[in-house]
Design an enzyme around this catalytic site. Structure first.
Site, PDB file in Angstrom:
ATOM      1  N   HIS A  49      10.395  -3.358 -31.848  1.00 36.57           N
ATOM      2  CA  HIS A  49      10.786  -3.266 -30.434  1.00 36.57           C
ATOM      3  C   HIS A  49       9.654  -3.712 -29.502  1.00 36.57           C
ATOM      4  CE1 HIS A  49      14.776  -1.539 -31.042  1.00 36.57           C
ATOM      5  NE2 HIS A  49      14.230  -0.944 -32.089  1.00 36.57           N
ATOM      6  N   THR A  50       8.748  -4.483 -30.031  1.00 31.80           N
ATOM      7  CA  THR A  50       7.671  -5.033 -29.201  1.00 31.80           C
ATOM      8  C   THR A  50       7.990  -6.457 -28.774  1.00 31.80           C
ATOM      9  OG1 THR A  50       6.620  -5.539 -31.304  1.00 31.80           O
ATOM     10  CG2 THR A  50       5.746  -3.653 -30.095  1.00 31.80           C
ATOM     11  N   ALA A 107      22.011  -4.471 -42.815  1.00 33.46           N
ATOM     12  CA  ALA A 107      20.843  -3.866 -43.459  1.00 33.46           C
ATOM     13  C   ALA A 107      19.580  -4.031 -42.617  1.00 33.46           C
ATOM     14  CB  ALA A 107      20.630  -4.479 -44.840  1.00 33.46           C
ATOM     15  N   GLY A 108      19.716  -4.667 -41.452  1.00 30.15           N
ATOM     16  CA  GLY A 108      18.545  -4.873 -40.599  1.00 30.15           C
ATOM     17  C   GLY A 108      17.654  -5.990 -41.112  1.00 30.15           C
ATOM     18  N   SER A 160      20.763 -10.911 -40.773  1.00 29.52           N
ATOM     19  CA  SER A 160      21.719 -11.916 -41.241  1.00 29.52           C
ATOM     20  C   SER A 160      22.278 -12.704 -40.061  1.00 29.52           C
ATOM     21  CB  SER A 160      22.843 -11.272 -42.054  1.00 29.52           C
ATOM     22  OG  SER A 160      23.484 -10.281 -41.300  1.00 29.52           O
ATOM     23  N   GLU A 173      22.863 -14.957 -29.444  1.00 29.54           N
ATOM     24  CA  GLU A 173      22.953 -13.505 -29.671  1.00 29.54           C
ATOM     25  C   GLU A 173      23.160 -12.762 -28.339  1.00 29.54           C
ATOM     26  OE1 GLU A 173      22.750 -10.573 -32.679  1.00 29.54           O
ATOM     27  OE2 GLU A 173      21.909 -12.530 -33.089  1.00 29.54           O
ATOM     28  N   ASP A 180      13.396 -12.286 -34.898  1.00 25.04           N
ATOM     29  CA  ASP A 180      14.206 -12.589 -36.083  1.00 25.04           C
ATOM     30  C   ASP A 180      14.427 -14.094 -36.224  1.00 25.04           C
ATOM     31  OD1 ASP A 180      14.289  -9.875 -35.928  1.00 25.04           O
ATOM     32  OD2 ASP A 180      16.439  -9.723 -35.561  1.00 25.04           O
TER      33      ASP A 180
HETATM   34  C1  GLA Z   1      16.270  -6.460 -33.920  1.00 28.47           C
HETATM   35  C2  GLA Z   1      16.107  -7.561 -32.878  1.00 28.47           C
HETATM   36  C3  GLA Z   1      14.660  -8.044 -32.796  1.00 28.47           C
HETATM   37  C4  GLA Z   1      13.701  -6.871 -32.619  1.00 28.47           C
HETATM   38  C5  GLA Z   1      14.008  -5.771 -33.624  1.00 28.47           C
HETATM   39  C6  GLA Z   1      13.201  -4.529 -33.364  1.00 28.47           C
HETATM   40  O1  GLA Z   1      16.019  -6.966 -35.209  1.00 28.47           O
HETATM   41  O2  GLA Z   1      16.940  -8.659 -33.184  1.00 28.47           O
HETATM   42  O3  GLA Z   1      14.521  -8.970 -31.739  1.00 28.47           O
HETATM   43  O4  GLA Z   1      13.717  -6.389 -31.303  1.00 28.47           O
HETATM   44  O5  GLA Z   1      15.377  -5.400 -33.635  1.00 28.47           O
HETATM   45  O6  GLA Z   1      11.859  -4.780 -33.542  1.00 28.47           O
END
Ligand code: GLA
Length: 385
Positions: free
Chosen positions: A33-34, A120-121, A124, A157, A169
């Site tokens: 979240h940075t 799953a974070g 994807s 997005e 990402d």
């Molecule tokens: C998701 C978002 C990223 C980032 C993370 C948290 O993956 O797509 O941009 O903010 O959360 O670090």
């Protein structure tokens, strides 16, 4: 193998020539979240990917088959997005964002899918955006560089999937380099590759296989809280543009004006930025114990201050830290489900899996899934068929 399935499906559904592109998912060592606060992150692309077989066609139509959803969707390149299934919003969004830049893709037929587990974070959706961006850029000779394609994905997005994500990402999916983490400064977008040498240790991902439904709403709320914090603090300190410009000690005097929630969000981001910089140093001096402490501290901040964890993630992290040989563990990515990332001695991995699996099963009645990933290259063309 998934790649062969994509090729096979293209041959069966459309037939004829195609080009095959891929884009990877990502992990993030630390720095959560940075990114949308112009801060620091340390992601790496992984060997789980989305593959796309694609060929241009005459006319203004995109016909896309999703192997993972077993569904075809077609849209007019000049049409609107109503009635598209959710997965098709990503390629549609990429087409629209390219058009806004004056890059006008022609019609195409495509098949895509991959082995990045959904929810799953592991990003994807960023991989889908990046693989379409990379393929359309190449097919229609737009001459865009990797960073521009990453930004196109991010805008897709924001504007079509409704998540106001940062750039981490998509940046990692485009710029990944085998065996290296990316140290990215999200303000200047300067980056460096650093080899990840974990001598006798490894990183393991543990997937809770839950994705709590408020994840994207809460994500946008946290981002809004950070922006609100900056607005309030900037009215006293006009020189600041983002939380990146502040240290934790600069935020503290604003505790009352900001209110508890906003204050904690701002404090977390400033602390997390410092943790990334400390992790860079600790990795350079091969101090993995220190890296582990920083990873644990990151989780505590995400849980207690940023409040984006959930019981499943917390249980995994807590249990991980009871296992001998575990150096650190934390939730990874946006939060509210998905994976933890754990740094541990390679010799402790079996024990780690056994202990966390049993504890997870006892509390939630289900099994987490474990992934050992290797760090891979970013998006590109794989072959022509
Ligand atoms: C998701 C978002 C990223 C980032 C993370 C948290 O993956 O797509 O941009 O903010 O959360 O670090």
């Amino acid at each position: 193998m998934k790649k062969n399935q994509i090729i096979q499906s293209f041959k069966e559904i459309f037939g004829g020539e195609f080009r095959l592109f891929s884009a990877p998912g990502r992990i993030n060592i630390i720095g959560e979240h940075t990114d949308y606060n112009e801060g620091f992150v340390m992601p790496a692309a992984i060997d789980k990917k989305i593959w796309l077989a694609i060929h241009p066609v005459h006319g203004r139509k995109a016909s896309i088959y999703s192997v993972d959803y077993d569904e075809t969707s077609a849209f007019d390149l000049d049409g609107d997005m109503s009635e598209l299934p959710h997965w098709a919003l990503y390629p549609y969004g990429v087409v629209k964002e390219l058009q806004k830049k004056g890059c006008n893709p022609g019609g195409f037929k495509a098949v895509f899918g991959g082995d990045i587990p959904d929810g799953a974070g592991l990003s994807s959706s960023a991989a889908i955006e990046c693989v379409f961006g990379t393929a359309l850029n190449s097919l229609f000779d737009f001459g865009l560089d990797k960073l521009t394609i990453a930004k196109v994905g991010q805008l897709a997005e924001h504007n079509y999937a409704g998540v106001r994500c940062g750039l981490m990402d998509q940046f990692a999916s485009m710029h990944g380099k085998a065996g290296h983490v990316i140290r990215l400064d999200c303000r200047s977008l300067d980056y460096e590759y650093a080899p990840l040498e974990l001598s006798g240790h490894e990183l393991i991902l543990t997937d809770t296989r839950v994705k709590h439904s408020l994840a994207s709403t809460e994500y946008n709320h946290r981002r809004a809280a950070c922006e609100e914090g900056v607005r309030i603090i900037a009215s006293n300190m006009p020189s600041i543009n983002s939380l990146r410009d502040l240290r934790p000690k600069n935020v503290l005097p604003y505790k009352d004006i900001l209110g508890e929630e906003t204050f904690l969000c701002c404090e977390f981001v400033t602390e997390e930025n410092e943790r990334v910089l400390e992790t860079v140093k600790a990795l350079e001096s091969n101090d993995l114990e220190k890296v582990g402490h920083l990873i644990n501290a990151s989780h505590r901040g995400l849980r207690d201050k940023y409040r984006v964890s959930c019981p499943e993630l917390d249980l995994l992290v807590e249990t991980a830290n009871t296992v001998d040989g575990v150096l650190g563990s934390r939730m990874m990515g946006g939060g509210f489900g998905g994976c933890t990332i754990t740094l541990l001695k390679t010799s402790s991995t079996d024990k780690y899996i056994k202990v966390t699996q049993a504890a997870f099963h006892e509390s939630f009645g289900s099994e987490p899934v474990y992934y050992k990933v290797s760090i891979s290259n970013g998006a590109g063309e794989e072959m022509t068929g």
